[in-house]
Design a protein around this motif. Structure first.
Motif, PDB file in Angstrom:
ATOM      1  N   SER A   1     -34.790   1.718  42.920  1.00 24.41           N
ATOM      2  CA  SER A   1     -36.107   1.965  42.365  1.00 24.41           C
ATOM      3  C   SER A   1     -36.368   1.015  41.205  1.00 24.41           C
ATOM      4  CB  SER A   1     -36.206   3.413  41.882  1.00 24.41           C
ATOM      5  OG  SER A   1     -37.396   3.603  41.137  1.00 24.41           O
ATOM      6  N   MET A   2     -37.557   0.477  41.143  1.00 23.16           N
ATOM      7  CA  MET A   2     -37.967  -0.362  40.027  1.00 23.16           C
ATOM      8  C   MET A   2     -38.768   0.422  38.990  1.00 23.16           C
ATOM      9  SD  MET A   2     -36.769  -3.484  40.564  1.00 23.16           S
ATOM     10  CE  MET A   2     -35.250  -2.648  41.071  1.00 23.16           C
ATOM     11  N   GLU A   3     -38.715   1.753  39.084  1.00 25.73           N
ATOM     12  CA  GLU A   3     -39.430   2.601  38.142  1.00 25.73           C
ATOM     13  C   GLU A   3     -38.601   2.908  36.902  1.00 25.73           C
ATOM     14  OE1 GLU A   3     -40.665   6.049  40.271  1.00 25.73           O
ATOM     15  OE2 GLU A   3     -42.060   4.948  41.573  1.00 25.73           O
ATOM     16  N   ARG A   4     -37.355   2.484  36.879  1.00 30.39           N
ATOM     17  CA  ARG A   4     -36.494   2.662  35.716  1.00 30.39           C
ATOM     18  C   ARG A   4     -35.671   1.394  35.536  1.00 30.39           C
ATOM     19  NH1 ARG A   4     -31.216   3.127  36.943  1.00 30.39           N
ATOM     20  NH2 ARG A   4     -30.639   3.617  39.111  1.00 30.39           N
ATOM     21  N   PRO A   5     -35.166   1.137  34.336  1.00 29.64           N
ATOM     22  CA  PRO A   5     -34.316  -0.043  34.148  1.00 29.64           C
ATOM     23  C   PRO A   5     -33.031   0.067  34.956  1.00 29.64           C
ATOM     24  CG  PRO A   5     -35.078   0.817  32.027  1.00 29.64           C
ATOM     25  CD  PRO A   5     -35.430   1.843  33.058  1.00 29.64           C
ATOM     26  N   THR A   6     -32.618  -1.025  35.557  1.00 24.97           N
ATOM     27  CA  THR A   6     -31.403  -1.068  36.352  1.00 24.97           C
ATOM     28  C   THR A   6     -30.472  -2.157  35.827  1.00 24.97           C
ATOM     29  OG1 THR A   6     -32.509  -2.526  37.934  1.00 24.97           O
ATOM     30  CG2 THR A   6     -32.488  -0.176  38.445  1.00 24.97           C
ATOM     31  N   ILE A   7     -29.200  -2.054  36.212  1.00 24.12           N
ATOM     32  CA  ILE A   7     -28.172  -2.966  35.707  1.00 24.12           C
ATOM     33  C   ILE A   7     -27.503  -3.688  36.863  1.00 24.12           C
ATOM     34  CG2 ILE A   7     -25.958  -3.132  34.507  1.00 24.12           C
ATOM     35  CD1 ILE A   7     -26.793  -0.732  32.829  1.00 24.12           C
ATOM     36  N   MET A   8     -27.478  -5.008  36.793  1.00 24.04           N
ATOM     37  CA  MET A   8     -26.740  -5.862  37.717  1.00 24.04           C
ATOM     38  C   MET A   8     -25.489  -6.343  36.988  1.00 24.04           C
ATOM     39  SD  MET A   8     -27.957  -9.535  39.308  1.00 24.04           S
ATOM     40  CE  MET A   8     -29.015  -8.951  40.630  1.00 24.04           C
ATOM     41  N   GLY A   9     -24.330  -5.943  37.472  1.00 22.58           N
ATOM     42  CA  GLY A   9     -23.079  -6.365  36.854  1.00 22.58           C
ATOM     43  C   GLY A   9     -22.633  -7.718  37.384  1.00 22.58           C
ATOM     44  N   ILE A  10     -22.176  -8.584  36.506  1.00 24.37           N
ATOM     45  CA  ILE A  10     -21.795  -9.952  36.854  1.00 24.37           C
ATOM     46  C   ILE A  10     -20.334  -9.998  37.282  1.00 24.37           C
ATOM     47  CG2 ILE A  10     -21.519 -12.300  35.976  1.00 24.37           C
ATOM     48  CD1 ILE A  10     -23.747 -11.596  33.918  1.00 24.37           C
TER      49      ILE A  10
ATOM     50  N   ALA B   1     -18.400   2.124  38.160  1.00 20.45           N
ATOM     51  CA  ALA B   1     -18.110   3.399  37.493  1.00 20.45           C
ATOM     52  C   ALA B   1     -18.785   3.480  36.133  1.00 20.45           C
ATOM     53  CB  ALA B   1     -16.597   3.570  37.347  1.00 20.45           C
ATOM     54  N   ALA B   2     -18.974   2.327  35.485  1.00 20.15           N
ATOM     55  CA  ALA B   2     -19.585   2.298  34.154  1.00 20.15           C
ATOM     56  C   ALA B   2     -21.103   2.356  34.192  1.00 20.15           C
ATOM     57  CB  ALA B   2     -19.141   1.039  33.408  1.00 20.15           C
ATOM     58  N   GLY B   3     -21.699   2.227  35.393  1.00 21.76           N
ATOM     59  CA  GLY B   3     -23.148   2.352  35.480  1.00 21.76           C
ATOM     60  C   GLY B   3     -23.884   1.201  36.116  1.00 21.76           C
ATOM     61  N   ALA B   4     -23.177   0.231  36.684  1.00 17.14           N
ATOM     62  CA  ALA B   4     -23.863  -0.870  37.371  1.00 17.14           C
ATOM     63  C   ALA B   4     -24.532  -0.359  38.642  1.00 17.14           C
ATOM     64  CB  ALA B   4     -22.882  -1.983  37.706  1.00 17.14           C
ATOM     65  N   ASP B   5     -25.763  -0.764  38.858  1.00 15.78           N
ATOM     66  CA  ASP B   5     -26.493  -0.406  40.076  1.00 15.78           C
ATOM     67  C   ASP B   5     -26.250  -1.403  41.196  1.00 15.78           C
ATOM     68  OD1 ASP B   5     -28.274   1.886  39.050  1.00 15.78           O
ATOM     69  OD2 ASP B   5     -28.653   0.306  37.593  1.00 15.78           O
ATOM     70  N   MET B   6     -25.852  -2.612  40.834  1.00 15.55           N
ATOM     71  CA  MET B   6     -25.626  -3.690  41.792  1.00 15.55           C
ATOM     72  C   MET B   6     -24.599  -4.633  41.200  1.00 15.55           C
ATOM     73  SD  MET B   6     -28.444  -6.403  43.310  1.00 15.55           S
ATOM     74  CE  MET B   6     -29.107  -5.246  44.510  1.00 15.55           C
ATOM     75  N   ILE B   7     -23.815  -5.277  42.060  1.00 13.67           N
ATOM     76  CA  ILE B   7     -22.841  -6.277  41.631  1.00 13.67           C
ATOM     77  C   ILE B   7     -23.304  -7.646  42.119  1.00 13.67           C
ATOM     78  CG2 ILE B   7     -20.443  -7.041  41.718  1.00 13.67           C
ATOM     79  CD1 ILE B   7     -20.825  -4.375  40.272  1.00 13.67           C
ATOM     80  N   ASP B   8     -23.384  -8.604  41.201  1.00 14.04           N
ATOM     81  CA  ASP B   8     -23.812  -9.968  41.520  1.00 14.04           C
ATOM     82  C   ASP B   8     -22.571 -10.845  41.626  1.00 14.04           C
ATOM     83  OD1 ASP B   8     -25.881 -11.907  41.944  1.00 14.04           O
ATOM     84  OD2 ASP B   8     -25.532 -12.680  39.925  1.00 14.04           O
ATOM     85  N   VAL B   9     -22.233 -11.258  42.841  1.00 17.48           N
ATOM     86  CA  VAL B   9     -21.015 -12.017  43.106  1.00 17.48           C
ATOM     87  C   VAL B   9     -21.345 -13.505  43.154  1.00 17.48           C
ATOM     88  CG1 VAL B   9     -19.092 -12.382  44.698  1.00 17.48           C
ATOM     89  CG2 VAL B   9     -20.063 -10.078  44.409  1.00 17.48           C
TER      90      VAL B   9
END
Length: 340
Positions: free
Chosen positions: A68-77, A106-114
């Motif tokens: 969802s783009m209705e809340r801030p999300t986190i992409m982990g590097i 586990a810490a809250g990333a919504d997506m992982i950027d590889v």
């Protein structure tokens, strides 16, 4: 004819006045705008906002890659490289990469950027075969545990292999200029994409970057790239826009763009902000070591969230997630305790 750009002066909290407009259909709002030209800026009310800009600034952003783009999300590097500026060599082993990705999830990333090719200033080009070797097994392993995965690449062969391994988004720092066939991969597979602004290549982008107006030149060039990608068969509803902080930009260029970041909502796409541990964070924050730049990175990230950014690309996931929870609680004026 003078071109006018319209920047929403974004507000939050509970006291939304009558006549205020919703930013991207979400909880933030604005009742004033800046009318920006290349000769000056005027602050006025939303009654002066043209209808086409109103639609672009106000319409809800659809979900991307299941998020969802209705809340801030986190992409982990997750850099599977030996030479990235901040963490090169720490996660280039498969087991280490997977362990770090699990920790970020586990810490809250919504997506992982590889990413398998460093894009730091002065970085060397990596052959697609080597980049695939570094990224595809990691993506497959993360796909097997149900993670959302972005592939950070400029190359069609790498994007194709990442899709087969389970990637759900293509993130191209070149804005799909390095290898136009990469956009064809995204169009054929219906993957969403992130289109970033950059001039030159990672190898030369840092050599004397110059703009007439860093904010408006970046906006115009990013708008042109998004239109080009759209023409190749990727609808704007599947495009994430990134102004490319730190890419072909000086410290002052970065700060000029960040100061008026909400202008980029006029592109009609959700926004990604990637500032984590970057050189300007160390310069302004007086912190030489990249791994010591979490506090400065989070400060800039929250400034972006306050201007309506939908996604943050970060190294320090746990710290960023904690900061976001506090920011959201303050905006709401209340806290809902999570279920045990």
């Amino acid at each position: 004819m003078t071109q006018i750009y319209y920047r929403p002066l974004v507000q939050g909290g509970l006291a939304r006045p009558e006549g205020a407009l919703p930013l991207c259909g979400g909880p933030l709002w604005f009742n004033q705008i800046e009318m920006i030209t290349r000769s000056g800026i005027k602050v006025t009310g939303v009654e002066d906002l043209p209808e086409d800009w109103s639609r672009r600034l106000c319409r809800p952003r659809p979900a991307l890659a299941g998020l969802s783009m209705e809340r801030p999300t986190i992409m982990g590097i997750l850099n599977t490289t030996p030479d990235s500026f901040s963490d090169g060599g720490r996660h280039d082993d498969l087991d280490a990469a997977i362990a770090h990705a699990r920790a970020m999830l586990a810490a809250g990333a919504d997506m992982i950027d590889v990413g398998g090719e460093s894009t730091r200033p002065g970085a060397a080009y990596i052959d697609p075969e080597e980049e695939i070797r570094r990224t595809a097994p990691v993506i497959q392993a993360l796909h097997d545990i149900g993670a959302r995965i972005s592939i950070d690449t400029r190359k069609a062969d790498v994007g194709r292999a990442a899709y087969r391994a389970g990637a759900t988004l293509i993130n191209d720092v070149s804005g799909f200029t390095h290898d136009p066939a990469l956009a064809e991969v995204a169009a054929a597979t219906a993957l969403p994409v992130c289109v970033m602004h950059m001039r030159g290549t990672p190898g030369d982008m840092h050599l004397a970057p110059s703009y007439d107006n860093a904010l408006l030149d970046t906006y115009d060039e990013l708008e042109t790239r998004i239109a080009a990608v759209e023409a190749l068969g990727i609808p704007r509803a599947r495009i994430l826009a990134d102004p490319g902080i730190g890419f072909a930009k000086t410290v002052d260029h970065n700060l000029e763009i960040l100061n008026r970041l909400s202008l980029f909502h006029g592109l009609g796409c959700p926004l990604l902000l990637g500032v984590s541990r970057k050189r300007f964070i160390g310069t302004v924050g007086q912190t030489e070591t990249p791994t010591d730049r979490a506090a400065g990175s989070i400060a800039v990230a929250l400034a972006g969230i306050a201007q309506g950014v939908q996604m943050l690309r970060v190294h320090d996931v746990a710290e960023t997630a904690q900061a976001l929870r506090l920011w959201q609680a303050v905006q709401a004026g209340a806290w809902v305790q999570p279920a045990p």
